[in-house]
Design a protein around this motif. Structure first.
Motif, PDB file in Angstrom:
ATOM      1  N   PRO A 220      23.140  10.992 -22.348  1.00 28.80           N
ATOM      2  CA  PRO A 220      22.129  11.942 -22.816  1.00 28.80           C
ATOM      3  C   PRO A 220      22.008  13.211 -21.979  1.00 28.80           C
ATOM      4  O   PRO A 220      21.180  14.079 -22.288  1.00 28.80           O
ATOM      5  N   GLY A 221      22.803  13.336 -20.927  1.00 30.21           N
ATOM      6  CA  GLY A 221      22.703  14.501 -20.067  1.00 30.21           C
ATOM      7  C   GLY A 221      22.943  15.807 -20.809  1.00 30.21           C
ATOM      8  O   GLY A 221      23.831  15.903 -21.653  1.00 30.21           O
ATOM      9  N   PHE A 222      22.138  16.822 -20.490  1.00 32.14           N
ATOM     10  CA  PHE A 222      22.257  18.121 -21.146  1.00 32.14           C
ATOM     11  C   PHE A 222      21.918  19.209 -20.138  1.00 32.14           C
ATOM     12  O   PHE A 222      21.469  18.930 -19.014  1.00 32.14           O
ATOM     13  N   VAL A 223      22.134  20.470 -20.538  1.00 31.95           N
ATOM     14  CA  VAL A 223      21.756  21.622 -19.722  1.00 31.95           C
ATOM     15  C   VAL A 223      20.904  22.536 -20.583  1.00 31.95           C
ATOM     16  O   VAL A 223      21.331  22.972 -21.652  1.00 31.95           O
ATOM     17  N   SER A 224      19.698  22.822 -20.141  1.00 29.86           N
ATOM     18  CA  SER A 224      18.789  23.683 -20.894  1.00 29.86           C
ATOM     19  C   SER A 224      19.243  25.143 -20.807  1.00 29.86           C
ATOM     20  O   SER A 224      20.011  25.526 -19.919  1.00 29.86           O
ATOM     21  N   TRP A 225      18.732  25.960 -21.728  1.00 30.58           N
ATOM     22  CA  TRP A 225      19.027  27.392 -21.676  1.00 30.58           C
ATOM     23  C   TRP A 225      18.485  27.967 -20.373  1.00 30.58           C
ATOM     24  O   TRP A 225      17.307  27.796 -20.041  1.00 30.58           O
ATOM     25  N   HIS A 226      19.345  28.645 -19.630  1.00 26.25           N
ATOM     26  CA  HIS A 226      18.933  29.172 -18.333  1.00 26.25           C
ATOM     27  C   HIS A 226      19.839  30.322 -17.931  1.00 26.25           C
ATOM     28  O   HIS A 226      20.864  30.577 -18.557  1.00 26.25           O
TER      29      HIS A 226
END
Length: 277
Positions: A99-105
């Motif tokens: 489930p790992g993700f990277v948010s908008w940044h």
């Protein structure tokens, strides 16, 4: 004269904030680099974790070799000029069906560097596509810093789970699909993020942060970098350790010192004193 990128590609990077794909590593090179990573992980009992994911080029000779790869540096030189430091490296690894993700940044938000004239080369060590959770870019968002909010979401791969505090038009997102051995380049202020990995293979990427030698660390008391091309006439950064062999004692001691200093900068204002696991 341009080293690798043509005039139109450089102009497009300036306008959009990114360029991809670039063929940088051969099939043999990327396979060997992945083998070395997973050999370390097998010996250490699991996926590379916490502070070992960051500034890994001072610990492993093969990562030091990767940050100096001529094709990568030729492309970076076309954007930043002939005098180049590698400031940092970070692994972004999503396990299969994770489930790992990277948010908008925006990368620059907590780094403390004196300028946004910074380029990230994101090198794919396994397939990066829509199924495996490749990066997404929002073109043209690299012109100003925006406010971020910290979430500390346990599934977010970012240090603080930070995300932009503005609305993002998902429909305009560009998916950065890369084959193993290919790389993308993006500006330090470009909005980017990624979804979870829904594939049956790991999604492995190494982000290499390159800066021109004129930059400074504006927040921390001191900082380190590795000269990878040209000359450092400014000497704003202390020279980073260059490993002669993987995980040598001198490298581990240096890495601990650097990690403690970097955590103080990245987590300032939060009370946290160590990288997330």
């Amino acid at each position: 004269m341009a080293k690798l990128l043509n005039e139109n590609e450089v102009e497009a990077y300036r306008e959009r904030g990114y360029h991809f794909p670039i063929d940088v590593l051969s099939g043999g090179e990327v396979a060997e680099f992945r083998r070395r990573l997973e050999e370390y992980e097998a010996a250490s009992g699991g996926p590379i974790k916490a502070e070992m994911r960051h500034r890994s080029h001072v610990l492993f000779t093969w990562i030091d070799e990767m940050i100096r790869h001529p094709k990568i540096l030729d492309a970076v030189e076309d954007l930043l000029g002939p005098d180049i430091l590698c400031w940092n490296t970070s692994f972004f690894i999503k396990e299969a069906r994770d489930p790992g993700f990277v948010s908008w940044h925006q990368d620059a938000t907590y780094w403390g560097l004196s300028s946004s004239d910074v380029a990230t080369a994101w090198i794919a060590m396994s397939p990066a596509n829509k199924v495996s959770g490749c990066m997404k870019f929002i073109a043209g968002t690299h012109r100003q810093q925006v406010r971020h909010e910290d979430t500390f979401d346990p599934n977010n791969l970012l240090t603080r789970g930070q995300e932009v505090a503005v609305e993002v038009d998902e429909a305009s997102a560009v998916h950065v699909e890369l084959k193993p051995g290919q790389a993308s380049l993006h500006h330090v202020l470009l909005f980017h993020g990624s979804e979870p990995n829904r594939s049956d293979d790991r999604r492995i990427g190494l982000a290499v942060r390159y800066i021109p030698t004129r930059l400074k660390q504006a927040v921390g008391a001191r900082d380190w970098a590795t000269l990878v091309r040209g000359k450092d006439r400014f000497r704003h950064f202390l020279p980073a350790h260059v490993p002669a062999r993987d995980l040598e004692p001198e490298a581990l001691a240096f890495h601990r010192e650097v990690s403690e200093e970097q955590v103080r900068v990245l987590y300032r204002g939060t009370g946290k004193t160590a990288y997330r696991a």
